[in-house]
Write an enzyme that holds these catalytic residues in place. Structure first.
Site, PDB file in Angstrom:
ATOM      1  N   CYS A  79       0.692  -1.129   0.251  1.00 42.34           N
ATOM      2  CA  CYS A  79      -0.133   0.103  -0.091  1.00 42.34           C
ATOM      3  C   CYS A  79       0.934   1.179   0.296  1.00 42.34           C
ATOM      4  O   CYS A  79       1.297   1.472   1.318  1.00 42.34           O
ATOM      5  CB  CYS A  79      -1.168   0.165   0.994  1.00 42.34           C
ATOM      6  SG  CYS A  79      -1.467   1.895   1.780  1.00 42.34           S
ATOM      7  N   CYS A  82       0.522   4.132   2.288  1.00 45.63           N
ATOM      8  CA  CYS A  82       0.863   3.552   4.024  1.00 45.63           C
ATOM      9  C   CYS A  82       1.768   3.909   4.246  1.00 45.63           C
ATOM     10  O   CYS A  82       2.058   4.623   5.037  1.00 45.63           O
ATOM     11  CB  CYS A  82       0.374   1.897   4.538  1.00 45.63           C
ATOM     12  SG  CYS A  82      -1.440   1.374   3.999  1.00 45.63           S
TER      13      CYS A  82
END
Length: 323
Positions: A79, A82
């Site tokens: 991700c 993230c």
């Protein structure tokens, strides 16, 4: 991914409920009990950011939230947002100096927690205060907005639940860690009995022996791995390999057939085939069928071991088809 609403209105509404007052009472009781047992001392700065999994969630998050707000950062290695948000949250955790604790949860390895929190995408950030789960925001967000949300969280935790955080001792960083208490119990004998049962083909006996260890020591790594392997061998023991392969080839949408074939794949040493088969089954199915395939895949991860790169790759593939 754009951030969702970052207001704390949900916290205020929750605090108005009867459940909030009960949670406050439980938090006060937990703090009083910790004080009686000599707990509640200053902690090292490094202990403010922790990695949490499903097995330790009750202890590391729910119980800890009776003393300090716990912010949950749901993330994954693949991700990209993230990778921007997580370091920011870690820096703010240190800056807030004990007003909250940051618990990082890898969704690839803890998908049950992701489902329980109803998360549709990551990064996603929640808080747990006195055992109450509170949604904060989803997606990357500007630092100023995050600060405002954290300030509101801290205010609510203090005013509604009486949580003022934990004391931080920067000098505790270099202290010698407390010795780990080895769990009591004749585990060597039980584990040896399990191995002997496996060698004798008594898979049911091996399963029971490993469960005996885990009932007293749930974190015993050797018993966890052994149990997963024994359960796999017990499942495939009565299978007709030729029929299983034929059913799996002729019925690609039959989840039971695909799960049985994946078990045989793994026992035969075809790890990537087993994982790939179940990932594809998850992609093709929905509802209970999908969940059955996903759960079996997680069980096979336990057989191989979480540190195996093939497990890491399969976790990422599973996340992609799920989300």
């Amino acid at each position: 991914m754009q951030p969702r609403n970052m207001s704390m209105s949900g916290v205020v509404d929750l605090a108005a409920l009867k459940a909030a007052s009960e949670a406050k009472a439980k938090a006060e009781q937990a703090r009083a009990e910790a004080a009686r047992q000599g707990g509640g001392g200053a902690v090292a700065p490094s202990s403010l950011v922790i990695d949490v999994d499903e097995a330790g969630f009750e202890r590391d998050v729910i119980q800890r939230s009776a003393e300090v707000p716990v912010v949950l950062d749901f993330w994954a290695e693949w991700c990209q947002p993230c990778k921007q948000l997580s370091p920011l949250l870690e820096r703010l955790t240190q800056e807030y100096n004990g007003r909250f604790v940051l618990a990082k949860i890898d969704v690839d390895a803890n998908q049950m927690l992701m489902q329980q929190f109803g998360i549709q995408g990551i990064p996603a950030v929640f808080a747990v205060v006195a055992g109450q789960a509170l949604p904060l925001f989803q997606g990357a967000a500007p630092e100023e907005q995050i600060r405002q949300t954290l300030d509101q969280l801290i205010q609510v935790a203090e005013q509604r639940f009486g949580l003022t955080g934990v004391a931080v001792d920067p000098d505790a960083e270099g202290a010698e860690p407390a010795p780990v208490q080895e769990p009591a119990g004749p585990y060597d004998a039980l584990l040896e009995a399990a191995v002997q049962a496996l060698d004798a083909g008594d898979f049911g006996g091996a399963v029971q022996a490993y469960r005996n260890v885990l009932s007293d020591d749930p974190g015993n790594t050797e018993a966890k791995l052994g149990l997963a392997q024994a359960e796999l061998l017990r499942r495939v023991g009565d299978l007709d390999p030729q029929k299983v392969r034929q059913d799996a080839a002729e019925k690609p949408d039959d989840v039971t057939a695909q799960i049985a074939a994946a078990d045989l794949d793994l026992v035969g040493g075809h790890v990537e085939d087993a994982f790939g088969r179940l990932v594809e089954t998850v992609r093709r199915t929905a509802g209970e069928d999908r969940d059955a395939a996903r759960v079996r895949l997680l069980e096979l991860f336990e057989v191989v071991g979480g540190d195996d790169p093939r497990v890491t790759a399969a976790r990422s593939a599973l996340a992609r088809v799920l989300f």
